[in-house]
Motif scaffolding. Structure first.
Motif, mmCIF file in Angstrom:
data_model
loop_
_atom_site.group_PDB
_atom_site.id
_atom_site.type_symbol
_atom_site.label_atom_id
_atom_site.label_comp_id
_atom_site.label_asym_id
_atom_site.label_seq_id
_atom_site.Cartn_x
_atom_site.Cartn_y
_atom_site.Cartn_z
ATOM 1 N N PRO A 288 0.810 -1.229 0.000
ATOM 2 C CA PRO A 288 0.000 0.000 0.000
ATOM 3 C C PRO A 288 0.838 1.271 0.000
ATOM 4 C CG PRO A 288 -0.084 -1.075 2.152
ATOM 5 C CD PRO A 288 0.573 -2.030 1.222
ATOM 6 N N PHE A 289 2.006 1.226 0.639
ATOM 7 C CA PHE A 289 2.883 2.396 0.666
ATOM 8 C C PHE A 289 3.333 2.760 -0.751
ATOM 9 C CE2 PHE A 289 3.081 1.040 5.022
ATOM 10 C CZ PHE A 289 3.294 2.185 5.753
ATOM 11 N N TYR A 290 3.723 1.743 -1.527
ATOM 12 C CA TYR A 290 4.196 1.997 -2.886
ATOM 13 C C TYR A 290 3.054 2.488 -3.776
ATOM 14 C CZ TYR A 290 6.334 1.285 -7.446
ATOM 15 O OH TYR A 290 6.806 1.480 -8.714
ATOM 16 N N LEU A 291 1.883 1.855 -3.661
ATOM 17 C CA LEU A 291 0.739 2.247 -4.498
ATOM 18 C C LEU A 291 0.318 3.684 -4.226
ATOM 19 C CD1 LEU A 291 -1.427 -1.007 -4.277
ATOM 20 C CD2 LEU A 291 -0.032 -0.240 -6.205
ATOM 21 N N ALA A 302 -8.642 -1.527 -4.074
ATOM 22 C CA ALA A 302 -8.845 -2.970 -4.262
ATOM 23 C C ALA A 302 -8.053 -3.763 -3.229
ATOM 24 C CB ALA A 302 -8.423 -3.368 -5.674
ATOM 25 N N LEU A 303 -6.836 -3.293 -2.906
ATOM 26 C CA LEU A 303 -6.018 -3.962 -1.898
ATOM 27 C C LEU A 303 -6.654 -3.848 -0.515
ATOM 28 C CD1 LEU A 303 -3.420 -5.383 -0.978
ATOM 29 C CD2 LEU A 303 -2.319 -3.137 -0.857
ATOM 30 N N LEU A 304 -7.176 -2.674 -0.183
ATOM 31 C CA LEU A 304 -7.844 -2.488 1.114
ATOM 32 C C LEU A 304 -9.041 -3.416 1.245
ATOM 33 C CD1 LEU A 304 -7.782 1.419 1.405
ATOM 34 C CD2 LEU A 304 -6.314 -0.215 2.585
ATOM 35 N N MET A 306 -9.435 -6.276 -0.253
ATOM 36 C CA MET A 306 -8.924 -7.643 -0.127
ATOM 37 C C MET A 306 -8.456 -7.927 1.294
ATOM 38 S SD MET A 306 -5.635 -9.414 -1.996
ATOM 39 C CE MET A 306 -6.057 -8.701 -3.585
ATOM 40 N N ILE A 307 -7.723 -6.977 1.892
ATOM 41 C CA ILE A 307 -7.226 -7.172 3.257
ATOM 42 C C ILE A 307 -8.390 -7.325 4.230
ATOM 43 C CG2 ILE A 307 -5.943 -6.094 5.152
ATOM 44 C CD1 ILE A 307 -4.200 -4.714 3.080
ATOM 45 N N ALA A 308 -9.393 -6.442 4.098
ATOM 46 C CA ALA A 308 -10.550 -6.502 5.003
ATOM 47 C C ALA A 308 -11.289 -7.822 4.851
ATOM 48 C CB ALA A 308 -11.480 -5.331 4.714
ATOM 49 N N ARG A 309 -11.510 -8.238 3.615
ATOM 50 C CA ARG A 309 -12.249 -9.482 3.364
ATOM 51 C C ARG A 309 -11.473 -10.683 3.897
ATOM 52 N NH1 ARG A 309 -12.891 -8.439 -1.410
ATOM 53 N NH2 ARG A 309 -11.225 -9.675 -2.363
ATOM 54 N N PHE A 310 -10.158 -10.713 3.670
ATOM 55 C CA PHE A 310 -9.334 -11.838 4.093
ATOM 56 C C PHE A 310 -9.253 -11.916 5.617
ATOM 57 C CE2 PHE A 310 -5.713 -14.708 4.114
ATOM 58 C CZ PHE A 310 -5.873 -15.418 2.936
ATOM 59 N N ASN A 311 -9.241 -10.756 6.272
ATOM 60 C CA ASN A 311 -9.155 -10.720 7.733
ATOM 61 C C ASN A 311 -10.514 -10.817 8.407
ATOM 62 O OD1 ASN A 311 -6.383 -10.521 7.669
ATOM 63 N ND2 ASN A 311 -6.323 -8.312 7.967
ATOM 64 N N GLY A 312 -11.581 -10.968 7.591
ATOM 65 C CA GLY A 312 -12.925 -11.108 8.147
ATOM 66 C C GLY A 312 -13.452 -9.839 8.782
ATOM 67 N N LEU A 313 -13.093 -8.682 8.220
ATOM 68 C CA LEU A 313 -13.507 -7.395 8.766
ATOM 69 C C LEU A 313 -14.341 -6.640 7.747
ATOM 70 C CD1 LEU A 313 -10.062 -6.329 10.283
ATOM 71 C CD2 LEU A 313 -12.013 -7.256 11.547
ATOM 72 N N CYS A 315 -15.141 -3.647 5.355
ATOM 73 C CA CYS A 315 -14.300 -2.727 4.588
ATOM 74 C C CYS A 315 -14.832 -1.304 4.749
ATOM 75 C CB CYS A 315 -14.291 -3.129 3.113
ATOM 76 S SG CYS A 315 -13.205 -2.098 2.118
ATOM 77 N N ARG A 316 -14.285 -0.567 5.681
ATOM 78 C CA ARG A 316 -14.753 0.783 5.960
ATOM 79 C C ARG A 316 -13.686 1.849 5.687
ATOM 80 N NH1 ARG A 316 -14.186 -2.026 10.736
ATOM 81 N NH2 ARG A 316 -12.499 -1.333 12.112
#
Length: 576
Positions: A288-291, A302-304, A306-313, A315-316
């Motif tokens: 995310p830092f590079y993007l 899109a990365l955010l 993915m992270i939220a979905r994978f961690n079961g949270l 996406c806010r």
């Protein structure tokens, strides 16, 4: 708000980060493998020059035989020559690089006091295949006048490490971390296998140089990658334990070297150990830092998600929430207003010389560079030199890797509890004491010498793993990258010097450890003069960096004295 908010919202090291971390670190095992593979690739077994004619009898001390191969395993490094008799009746004393023809011998005995004619080696040798069945030394006869070629293999590899660190670190900032990780991983596999099919020594050295470049490149980029995907609460642990993966690679080298005694098969096996990484590395996301730095906000979003979905949270978090908004005053950005008010003020350009801006910074920079140097020198001297300590060389190398695993756990715990300086300095002093004690170890007690060497490796590994973070905390933002970059260059210098230091074992088996011990002890004492950085904010300016470690009461008293002098001067002016 900044990109760091991701970790506050979605976790500093949850399921998504953990999967990425362990996958990326898995490939770092290959770096440890290739860095230390030369220990057995260029191993030189017992050998002697051979003479023309058929050998019928062989003597070595009280041992007798009919072939050289049956006696070679009995030869000791400090032993005498082999005595052979040919079918023509000639008697020869065979050494590694010369042959002595006995003149008019009366009997075939080991001791001979008559005249001899010495002949230089003809370039033909017989090797002991009981321990090393096939290495590049036995394949290409890299002994006697060609011995220097074998000893040049590891220094040229380390030179490739230096070039790769500089080259790929810059390219990763331009084109992204993931692309470079994929490229270097693929090249590690390709060059690693290609080394096994080298047609001659020169192809071998060139391919190993390229392999060193990509291995170093991956190691540099993976540090950045995992740092940018893990939160500040776990960043110390995640960065330190990349070194642990490197140590596992050393252990794999020892195990493979023990099981496989043919160098090209050994090289292929080592190269395919981490090949499964190639199957899924193309799925790695960019950090995310590079993007955000490149303005690729859709990919960041899109990365955010993915992270939220994978961690079961839920996406806010939105990509725009990670931007640093300009503060406004009367509808106008403050940054622009400051630019209007101070048009003549320009940012001071900083250079390499700012690392030596004051005597205080001169001492700090020289000490930090010395820690980088001894950390790398000691690390590779202990690793590469472990096979020369006596006893089982495979067990020694395995232990050299194994002792690192607890060192990083203890190092992480200590640096967060008692401080960076109080961890680094005692570690270096302990390494120095352990190595210097090797001098008094009796020659017949190999186990004690190995134990002291492992204690030295354990302690040096703590300091080597710690200096990355410590360097960042000792220098201000404006020259932090420069400080770490120059320190890393000193580290590479240490890695290039290390193989030459290991070769001093030919003079005395423990001389490399003694040299490292003396340097480590001296540098450990100098480290006590550095300031402690635990619990202190990162300095932003040169003034803040120089103030690290100063006694606050002294600073306050100096300020009060200046104020009193100012008041006294004002009174005199008023009277006047």
């Amino acid at each position: 708000m900044s990109v760091e908010r991701i970790f506050d919202e979605y976790g500093h090291f949850k399921r998504f980060q953990a999967c990425l971390y362990f996958a990326a670190v898995f490939q770092a095992i290959a770096c440890g493998i290739h860095y230390l593979a030369s220990v057995f690739l260029v191993e030189t077994p017992n050998f002697v020059s051979i003479v023309p004619g058929n050998i019928t009898d062989v003597l070595y001390g009280n041992a007798t035989g009919s072939t050289l191969e049956s006696i070679l395993p009995l030869i000791k490094p400090a032993g005498g020559p082999l005595v052979v008799r040919t079918s023509e009746g000639e008697q020869w004393e065979l050494s590694q690089c010369s042959c002595d023809l006995r003149i008019a011998p009366q009997n075939f005995t080991y001791d001979f006091n008559g005249n001899k004619t010495t002949k230089e080696c003809s370039g033909n040798f017989v090797y002991d295949h009981s321990e090393v069945y096939q290495s590049i030394v036995t394949d290409w006869d890299l002994v006697c006048e060609k011995e220097w070629l074998a000893k040049l293999c590891q220094p040229t590899f380390m030179l490739g490490v230096l070039v790769g660190a500089v080259l790929f670190g810059d390219i990763a900032d331009r084109f992204g971390r993931v692309k470079i990780m994929m490229l270097t991983s693929l090249c590690q596999f390709g060059f690693g296998v290609a080394v096994a099919f080298s047609l001659n020594y020169y192809f071998f050295v060139v391919l190993r140089f390229l392999l060193a470049m990509v291995s170093s490149g991956y190691l540099v980029v993976v540090f950045v990658y995992v740092t940018e995907f893990t939160g500040s609460k776990v960043r110390t642990w995640t960065s330190m334990h990349i070194h642990a993966a490197f140590a596992v690679g050393i252990m794999v080298v020892a195990l493979t070297g023990y099981l496989v005694r043919v160098w090209w098969i050994y090289q292929i096996i080592l190269s395919v150990c981490t090949s499964p990484f190639l199957l899924f590395c193309w799925k790695f996301p960019e950090t995310p830092f590079y993007l955000m730095a490149k303005g690729r906000y859709k990919e960041t979003q899109a990365l955010l998600d993915m992270i939220a979905r994978f961690n079961g949270l839920e996406c806010r978090l939105k990509a725009e929430d990670l931007l640093e908004p300009a503060k406004l005053e009367n509808g106008k950005p403050l940054l622009e207003k400051e630019g209007e008010e101070k048009p003549a003020q320009s940012e001071k350009k900083l250079s390499f010389l700012d690392l030596f801006g004051s005597w205080r910074m001169v001492g700090r920079t020289c000490t930090v560079w010395a820690i980088w140097f001894i950390g790398s020198l000691g690390y590779y001297v202990f690793s590469l030199g472990s096979v020369n300590l006596g006893g089982n060389q495979y067990v020694n190398l395995f232990l050299a890797g194994a002792v690192e695993l607890p060192s990083y756990l203890i190092g992480c715990f200590a640096m967060d509890r008692i401080g960076r300086k109080k961890t680094c300095a005692p570690a270096l002093i302990l390494a120095g004491v352990a190595c210097m004690l090797i001098i008094v170890v009796p020659a017949d007690i190999n186990a004690l010498a190995v134990a002291l060497s492992m204690i030295g490796k354990f302690a040096v590994a703590i300091a080597f793993g710690l200096i990355y973070l410590y360097s960042c905390e000792l220098y201000p933002t404006v020259i932090r990258s420069l400080a770490v970059g120059t320190g890393s260059m000193m580290c590479r210098v240490g890695s290039v010097v290390a193989p030459f230091c290991v070769y001093l074992a030919d003079v005395w088996v423990y001389l490399p450890q003694l040299i490292v011990g003396i340097l480590a002890f001296i540098i450990g004492v100098l480290t006590l003069l550095l300031p402690e950085t635990l619990g202190k904010p990162l300095p932003s300016t040169l003034e803040e960096a120089e103030a690290l470690g100063r006694d606050p009461s002294k600073k306050k008293s100096a300020t009060d004295k200046d104020a009193e002098d100012g008041m006294e001067l004002s009174k005199h002016e008023a009277k006047a």
